[in-house]
Design a protein around this motif. Structure first.
Motif, short mmCIF file in Angstrom:
data_model
loop_
_atom_site.label_atom_id
_atom_site.label_comp_id
_atom_site.label_asym_id
_atom_site.label_seq_id
_atom_site.Cartn_x
_atom_site.Cartn_y
_atom_site.Cartn_z
N PHE A 1 79.44 43.31 -9.80
CA PHE A 1 79.73 43.22 -11.24
C PHE A 1 79.44 41.80 -11.75
CE2 PHE A 1 82.84 42.90 -14.81
CZ PHE A 1 82.24 43.83 -15.64
N GLY A 2 79.86 40.80 -11.00
CA GLY A 2 79.62 39.41 -11.41
C GLY A 2 78.14 39.08 -11.48
N ARG A 3 77.38 39.54 -10.50
CA ARG A 3 75.93 39.30 -10.50
C ARG A 3 75.27 40.02 -11.68
NH1 ARG A 3 71.11 41.33 -8.11
NH2 ARG A 3 72.15 43.20 -7.33
N PHE A 4 75.73 41.24 -11.95
CA PHE A 4 75.20 42.01 -13.07
C PHE A 4 75.43 41.27 -14.39
CE2 PHE A 4 76.07 44.95 -16.55
CZ PHE A 4 74.92 45.72 -16.58
N ILE A 5 76.64 40.79 -14.63
CA ILE A 5 76.95 40.09 -15.88
C ILE A 5 76.12 38.82 -16.03
CG2 ILE A 5 78.75 38.78 -17.10
CD1 ILE A 5 80.72 40.88 -16.17
N ALA A 6 76.05 38.02 -14.98
CA ALA A 6 75.28 36.77 -15.06
C ALA A 6 73.82 37.05 -15.37
CB ALA A 6 75.42 35.99 -13.75
N ASP A 7 73.23 37.98 -14.64
CA ASP A 7 71.81 38.29 -14.87
C ASP A 7 71.58 38.93 -16.23
OD1 ASP A 7 71.40 37.30 -12.34
OD2 ASP A 7 71.02 39.25 -11.40
N PHE A 8 72.51 39.78 -16.67
CA PHE A 8 72.38 40.45 -17.95
C PHE A 8 72.32 39.44 -19.09
CE2 PHE A 8 74.09 42.44 -21.75
CZ PHE A 8 73.37 43.62 -21.83
N GLU A 9 73.27 38.52 -19.12
CA GLU A 9 73.31 37.55 -20.23
C GLU A 9 72.16 36.55 -20.17
OE1 GLU A 9 77.29 36.08 -20.88
OE2 GLU A 9 77.62 37.85 -22.13
N ASN A 10 71.61 36.31 -18.98
CA ASN A 10 70.44 35.44 -18.88
C ASN A 10 69.15 36.16 -19.26
OD1 ASN A 10 71.67 33.00 -18.08
ND2 ASN A 10 71.91 33.81 -16.02
N THR A 11 69.14 37.48 -19.12
CA THR A 11 67.95 38.27 -19.44
C THR A 11 67.85 38.58 -20.93
OG1 THR A 11 67.98 39.28 -17.25
CG2 THR A 11 66.75 40.44 -18.95
N PHE A 12 68.99 38.83 -21.57
CA PHE A 12 69.01 39.25 -22.96
C PHE A 12 69.67 38.17 -23.83
CE2 PHE A 12 69.25 43.22 -20.46
CZ PHE A 12 68.07 43.82 -20.88
N PRO A 13 68.89 37.26 -24.43
CA PRO A 13 69.48 36.18 -25.23
C PRO A 13 70.12 36.65 -26.53
CG PRO A 13 67.09 36.14 -25.40
CD PRO A 13 67.43 37.18 -24.37
N TYR A 14 69.86 37.89 -26.92
CA TYR A 14 70.39 38.42 -28.18
C TYR A 14 71.59 39.35 -27.95
CZ TYR A 14 67.21 41.95 -26.45
OH TYR A 14 66.55 42.83 -25.64
N MET A 15 72.10 39.41 -26.71
CA MET A 15 73.28 40.23 -26.40
C MET A 15 74.31 39.39 -25.66
SD MET A 15 72.16 44.03 -25.25
CE MET A 15 70.54 43.99 -24.53
N ARG A 16 75.57 39.82 -25.76
CA ARG A 16 76.61 39.18 -24.96
C ARG A 16 77.64 40.23 -24.55
NH1 ARG A 16 78.83 37.02 -30.07
NH2 ARG A 16 80.80 38.07 -30.32
#
Length: 128
Positions: free
Chosen positions: A73-88
């Motif tokens: 879950f932690g890896r998913f969140i970190a990668d998600f927010e680094n991949t999508f600059p327009y989402m949080r």
């Protein structure tokens, strides 16, 4: 530059928002090989961003529920927010998974967590 902005805007939420969030999340999960289950997505709730005067973007908020191991879950969140600059991701709620509370579960499943979270995304102002 304008070209970079157009590229980012083309990936922003547009059209059928519910389908867009499911397709975006499933594609991101599969391409990254994340061991995370997200079976529940809510319909979007539209809101104003309110960051700057005359900001040309609106926002949409989605509520998601799922299960995962903490590390995944932690890896998913970190990668998600680094991949999508327009989402949080915001308002994360973690608790032991209901499957981890039963007697017939494997030792690995006892370490799983259930999560609830919100994803806030900017909406492409040029799409209707």
């Amino acid at each position: 530059t304008q070209g970079k902005l157009k590229t980012i805007e083309s990936a922003m939420a547009s059209g059928d928002m519910y389908s867009w969030i499911i397709l975006t999340m499933n594609s991101f999960k599969e391409n990254g090989g994340y061991k995370i289950e997200i079976p529940q997505f809510s319909r979007e709730v539209h809101s104003e961003v309110g960051l700057l005067a005359k900001f040309p973007y609106r926002a949409a908020v989605f509520h998601l529920r799922g299960t995962a191991f903490l590390h995944d879950f932690g890896r998913f969140i970190a990668d998600f927010e680094n991949t999508f600059p327009y989402m949080r991701i915001q308002n994360i709620d973690l608790e032991p998974s209901s499957s981890s509370l039963g007697n017939n579960t494997s030792p690995d499943d006892k370490e799983k967590l259930s999560f609830k979270m919100e994803i806030v995304t900017l909406v492409n102002p040029n799409s209707r």
